[in-house]
Design a protein around this motif. Sequence first.
Motif, PDB file in Angstrom:
ATOM      1  N   LEU A 147       0.787   8.302  -9.594  1.00  0.00           N
ATOM      2  CA  LEU A 147       0.373   7.948  -8.236  1.00  0.00           C
ATOM      3  C   LEU A 147      -0.839   7.033  -8.275  1.00  0.00           C
ATOM      4  O   LEU A 147      -1.785   7.271  -9.024  1.00  0.00           O
ATOM      5  CB  LEU A 147       0.035   9.208  -7.431  1.00  0.00           C
ATOM      6  CG  LEU A 147       1.181  10.179  -7.133  1.00  0.00           C
ATOM      7  CD1 LEU A 147       0.658  11.379  -6.351  1.00  0.00           C
ATOM      8  CD2 LEU A 147       2.295   9.480  -6.363  1.00  0.00           C
ATOM      9  N   ALA A 148      -0.801   6.011  -7.446  1.00  0.00           N
ATOM     10  CA  ALA A 148      -1.947   5.118  -7.307  1.00  0.00           C
ATOM     11  C   ALA A 148      -2.953   5.665  -6.311  1.00  0.00           C
ATOM     12  O   ALA A 148      -4.148   5.370  -6.391  1.00  0.00           O
ATOM     13  CB  ALA A 148      -1.479   3.737  -6.868  1.00  0.00           C
ATOM     14  N   ALA A 149      -2.475   6.461  -5.348  1.00  0.00           N
ATOM     15  CA  ALA A 149      -3.342   7.020  -4.307  1.00  0.00           C
ATOM     16  C   ALA A 149      -2.562   8.083  -3.548  1.00  0.00           C
ATOM     17  O   ALA A 149      -1.335   8.186  -3.689  1.00  0.00           O
ATOM     18  CB  ALA A 149      -3.813   5.933  -3.347  1.00  0.00           C
ATOM     19  N   VAL A 150      -3.262   8.879  -2.762  1.00  0.00           N
ATOM     20  CA  VAL A 150      -2.647   9.858  -1.865  1.00  0.00           C
ATOM     21  C   VAL A 150      -3.235   9.642  -0.479  1.00  0.00           C
ATOM     22  O   VAL A 150      -4.454   9.686  -0.291  1.00  0.00           O
ATOM     23  CB  VAL A 150      -2.891  11.302  -2.323  1.00  0.00           C
ATOM     24  CG1 VAL A 150      -2.298  12.283  -1.305  1.00  0.00           C
ATOM     25  CG2 VAL A 150      -2.292  11.545  -3.698  1.00  0.00           C
ATOM     26  N   VAL A 151      -2.360   9.384   0.484  1.00  0.00           N
ATOM     27  CA  VAL A 151      -2.773   9.164   1.867  1.00  0.00           C
ATOM     28  C   VAL A 151      -2.711  10.486   2.619  1.00  0.00           C
ATOM     29  O   VAL A 151      -1.721  11.220   2.522  1.00  0.00           O
ATOM     30  CB  VAL A 151      -1.859   8.128   2.555  1.00  0.00           C
ATOM     31  CG1 VAL A 151      -2.234   7.967   4.017  1.00  0.00           C
ATOM     32  CG2 VAL A 151      -1.938   6.794   1.824  1.00  0.00           C
ATOM     33  N   SER A 152      -3.769  10.797   3.364  1.00  0.00           N
ATOM     34  CA  SER A 152      -3.843  12.037   4.127  1.00  0.00           C
ATOM     35  C   SER A 152      -3.804  11.742   5.620  1.00  0.00           C
ATOM     36  O   SER A 152      -4.448  10.803   6.096  1.00  0.00           O
ATOM     37  CB  SER A 152      -5.130  12.790   3.790  1.00  0.00           C
ATOM     38  OG  SER A 152      -5.318  13.891   4.662  1.00  0.00           O
ATOM     39  N   ALA A 153      -3.048  12.574   6.340  1.00  0.00           N
ATOM     40  CA  ALA A 153      -2.962  12.427   7.798  1.00  0.00           C
ATOM     41  C   ALA A 153      -3.939  13.339   8.520  1.00  0.00           C
ATOM     42  O   ALA A 153      -3.746  13.649   9.701  1.00  0.00           O
ATOM     43  CB  ALA A 153      -1.534  12.710   8.267  1.00  0.00           C
ATOM     44  N   ALA A 154      -4.989  13.775   7.834  1.00  0.00           N
ATOM     45  CA  ALA A 154      -5.981  14.653   8.455  1.00  0.00           C
ATOM     46  C   ALA A 154      -6.601  13.991   9.681  1.00  0.00           C
ATOM     47  O   ALA A 154      -7.047  12.851   9.617  1.00  0.00           O
ATOM     48  CB  ALA A 154      -7.076  15.005   7.449  1.00  0.00           C
ATOM     49  N   GLY A 155      -6.575  14.699  10.807  1.00  0.00           N
ATOM     50  CA  GLY A 155      -7.217  14.203  12.015  1.00  0.00           C
ATOM     51  C   GLY A 155      -6.366  13.285  12.866  1.00  0.00           C
ATOM     52  O   GLY A 155      -6.822  12.826  13.911  1.00  0.00           O
ATOM     53  N   VAL A 156      -5.127  12.985  12.439  1.00  0.00           N
ATOM     54  CA  VAL A 156      -4.242  12.134  13.240  1.00  0.00           C
ATOM     55  C   VAL A 156      -2.895  12.831  13.407  1.00  0.00           C
ATOM     56  O   VAL A 156      -2.503  13.654  12.589  1.00  0.00           O
ATOM     57  CB  VAL A 156      -4.032  10.751  12.603  1.00  0.00           C
ATOM     58  CG1 VAL A 156      -5.347   9.998  12.519  1.00  0.00           C
ATOM     59  CG2 VAL A 156      -3.394  10.862  11.230  1.00  0.00           C
ATOM     60  N   THR A 157      -2.196  12.507  14.482  1.00  0.00           N
ATOM     61  CA  THR A 157      -0.892  13.134  14.738  1.00  0.00           C
ATOM     62  C   THR A 157       0.267  12.153  14.559  1.00  0.00           C
ATOM     63  O   THR A 157       1.420  12.565  14.663  1.00  0.00           O
ATOM     64  CB  THR A 157      -0.843  13.711  16.164  1.00  0.00           C
ATOM     65  OG1 THR A 157      -1.118  12.662  17.112  1.00  0.00           O
ATOM     66  CG2 THR A 157      -1.858  14.824  16.333  1.00  0.00           C
ATOM     67  N   GLU A 158      -0.044  10.904  14.284  1.00  0.00           N
ATOM     68  CA  GLU A 158       1.001   9.921  13.988  1.00  0.00           C
ATOM     69  C   GLU A 158       0.523   9.056  12.833  1.00  0.00           C
ATOM     70  O   GLU A 158      -0.521   8.422  12.921  1.00  0.00           O
ATOM     71  CB  GLU A 158       1.306   9.043  15.197  1.00  0.00           C
ATOM     72  CG  GLU A 158       1.942   9.767  16.356  1.00  0.00           C
ATOM     73  CD  GLU A 158       2.491   8.820  17.418  1.00  0.00           C
ATOM     74  OE1 GLU A 158       2.514   7.590  17.159  1.00  0.00           O
ATOM     75  OE2 GLU A 158       2.902   9.300  18.479  1.00  0.00           O
ATOM     76  N   LEU A 159       1.311   9.028  11.757  1.00  0.00           N
ATOM     77  CA  LEU A 159       0.940   8.215  10.605  1.00  0.00           C
ATOM     78  C   LEU A 159       2.209   7.764   9.897  1.00  0.00           C
ATOM     79  O   LEU A 159       3.155   8.532   9.745  1.00  0.00           O
ATOM     80  CB  LEU A 159       0.067   9.015   9.629  1.00  0.00           C
ATOM     81  CG  LEU A 159      -0.672   8.168   8.587  1.00  0.00           C
ATOM     82  CD1 LEU A 159      -1.841   7.428   9.237  1.00  0.00           C
ATOM     83  CD2 LEU A 159      -1.186   9.038   7.435  1.00  0.00           C
ATOM     84  N   ALA A 160       2.208   6.515   9.478  1.00  0.00           N
ATOM     85  CA  ALA A 160       3.347   5.965   8.754  1.00  0.00           C
ATOM     86  C   ALA A 160       2.848   5.276   7.493  1.00  0.00           C
ATOM     87  O   ALA A 160       1.782   4.654   7.494  1.00  0.00           O
ATOM     88  CB  ALA A 160       4.104   4.964   9.628  1.00  0.00           C
TER      89      ALA A 160
END
Length: 246
Positions: A147-160
Amino acid sequence: MGTVFSFDVRGGEPAAVRAALDEAVAGLHRADEVFSTYRDGSQISRLARGELTVAACAPEVAEVLELAAEAERVSDGWFSTRYRGRLDPTGIVKGWAVERAARGIAAACGASGVSVNGGGDVQLLGTPGAVRPWRVGVSDPLRPGGLAAVVSAAGVTELAVATSGSAERGAHVVDPRTGRSAVTDLLSVTVVASRLTWADCWATAAFAMGSREGLRWLDSLPGVEGLLITAGDEVRCTGGLAGLLG
């Protein structure tokens, strides 16, 4: 669409979830039937040959073509629905179809969280639970399985999250100025936004631009972040990406 789809639905009444999933899968198959450029009898193929008008096609065709025209405008032509002079909106269809499936599931069954993954491009809605947010791994094009990175959806309810590149599918991104495979210093571009329809388009356009112009352009788009990896193993990020990693 020639790839694997997966669904993760949290909450909701089980029977309603199953019905929503069945409808989402059927909708994805319908999108493939309508938009596939590999099917001679698809509406998009017939439209390209002049056998149909847009008005005679399913309403989704006009919707997708309008979105694609907006993507072409915003990207100053780096995103295009023309391939060697022929209509080909496949660069937007998958992201649009995945986002539509996710929103349809969420609306139909009252789920607290929905994740739909289409070939590595992911639309997240709501939350998976009270403890941890949704997290999406970004593949490292130079280190298979890493993995190059891990994206977190913390604090948001819509993420793509959408990635475009040559590591898995080869040189499939076309430079709209030449009609030939895009030759850039990039191996992959990952875009994070609220809607997968746009994240998918912007990743493709930025990859065709190359790392310098692609990064500058992504940084100019509101609510959009990007992670660009070059063939020289250089990682370039937009200014706000760090706040979405974790």
